[in-house]
Design a protein around this motif. Structure first.
Motif: not given
Length: 317
Positions: A213-222, A245-255, A260-267
């Motif tokens: 799945g491809v997850g959107e971001l925001g307050e209503r994000a999964p 995000e995909i499977c918790g892995w965050m990416f920017d507008r360029n894919g 850093g940050g959260i991607n270092k905590r994605v298991a």
């Protein structure tokens, strides 16, 4: 002999009425006569069969407009696989149509006589797709979960699909016995060093195909609604440029994956290499515009299942 519960009797009747209507091609009057009930009762039973998902419909005829959109997307984003389904302007569902198409593509891969490794993400759309799979016997294949099957409170994650999928297709399955996010990079390193987890990581890297799945971001994000990420953390990520995000892995507008940050905590298991595996994203809806566009631009995915409305938007990007 003990009598079956009333609900079970009614579902049996609904299944019979649904089969007569959708498979045998009988009219509601004919169903009523065959079952000894009124036409209104026959109509209600057919409706119940659909509502309870006892009937699963697939459209075999390719629609020219969808095929054309798919070909244009394939060329624009250099995709290995594209499937575009018709849009329903009157529906607010984020899964109808693409879940059925996703199930058909998963089934096609599973019908391979040669052993494959199939990686699977998690989420509402994938759960809806797995619910559409027919019973199959696939002992030659291995299925690995890309995301953890443990919720933030230690309970089983509701939208983790590997167990229901393995039950449907009778294939060896390898769950990821971790949460999506852990507390620190150090904790992730310790968990990833465990033998059971290392097995899932190895299989994920060797996968032939992955469905995500491809997850959107925001307050209503999964990730927020399911309790994995606090809303203030989500807003900070967006301020830093995260687009999806995909499977918790965050990416920017360029894919590009966030450094850093959260991607270092994605298991989660990293997505398999796109040069050797087909990674198919399944998503539709306006809320997914930014995330799906970014995932395609950065080649986070190289396969796509979506609807006409999303396809038309992606062709303008």
């Amino acid at each position: 002999m003990a009598r079956r519960p009333e609900a079970s009797n009614r579902l049996d009747d609904a299944a019979r009425a649904g089969w007569l209507y959708y498979v045998a091609g009988r009219t509601q009057d004919e169903i009523a006569s065959a079952m000894g009930i009124s036409r209104q009762s026959a109509q209600r039973l057919v409706s119940l069969a659909m509502a309870e998902r006892l009937i699963k419909v697939r459209l075999d005829h390719p629609i020219a407009a969808c095929l054309e959109l798919g070909q244009r997307l394939k060329e624009k984003y250099d995709l290995r696989h594209v499937d575009i389904v018709p849009s329903d302007p009157g529906s607010s569902s984020t899964t109808v149509g693409i879940a059925e198409a996703g199930a058909a593509e998963i089934e096609r891969w599973l019908k391979s006589t040669d052993p494959i490794i199939l990686a699977i993400g998690t989420g509402r759309t994938l759960k809806a797709a797995i619910d559409q799979l027919p019973a199959m016997e696939c002992p030659q294949h291995r299925i690995v979960s890309l995301t953890g099957n443990i919720g933030p409170d230690g309970s089983a994650a509701y939208y983790n699909v590997i167990f229901s999928m393995a039950d449907a297709v009778k294939a060896r399955h390898f769950p990821m016995p971790l949460p999506v996010l852990v507390s620190s990079p150090e904790e992730r390193a310790v968990l990833h060093s465990q033998a059971l987890v290392k097995s899932a990581l190895k299989l994920g890297a060797e996968a032939d195909v992955a469905f995500v799945g491809v997850g959107e971001l925001g307050e209503r994000a999964p990730l927020c609604e399911d309790g994995f990420l606090a809303r203030d953390e989500m807003m900070r990520l967006m301020d830093e440029g995260a687009a999806g995000e995909i499977c918790g892995w965050m990416f920017d507008r360029n894919g590009q994956m966030m450094s850093g940050g959260i991607n270092k905590r994605v298991a989660s298991v990293p997505l398999p290499p796109r040069d050797s595996a087909t990674v198919i994203g399944i998503a539709k809806g306006q809320r997914k515009h930014l995330a799906l566009s970014a995932a395609l631009k950065g080649r986070v995915i190289n396969g796509l299942i979506t609807d006409e409305a999303m396809a038309e938007f992606l062709l303008t990007q």
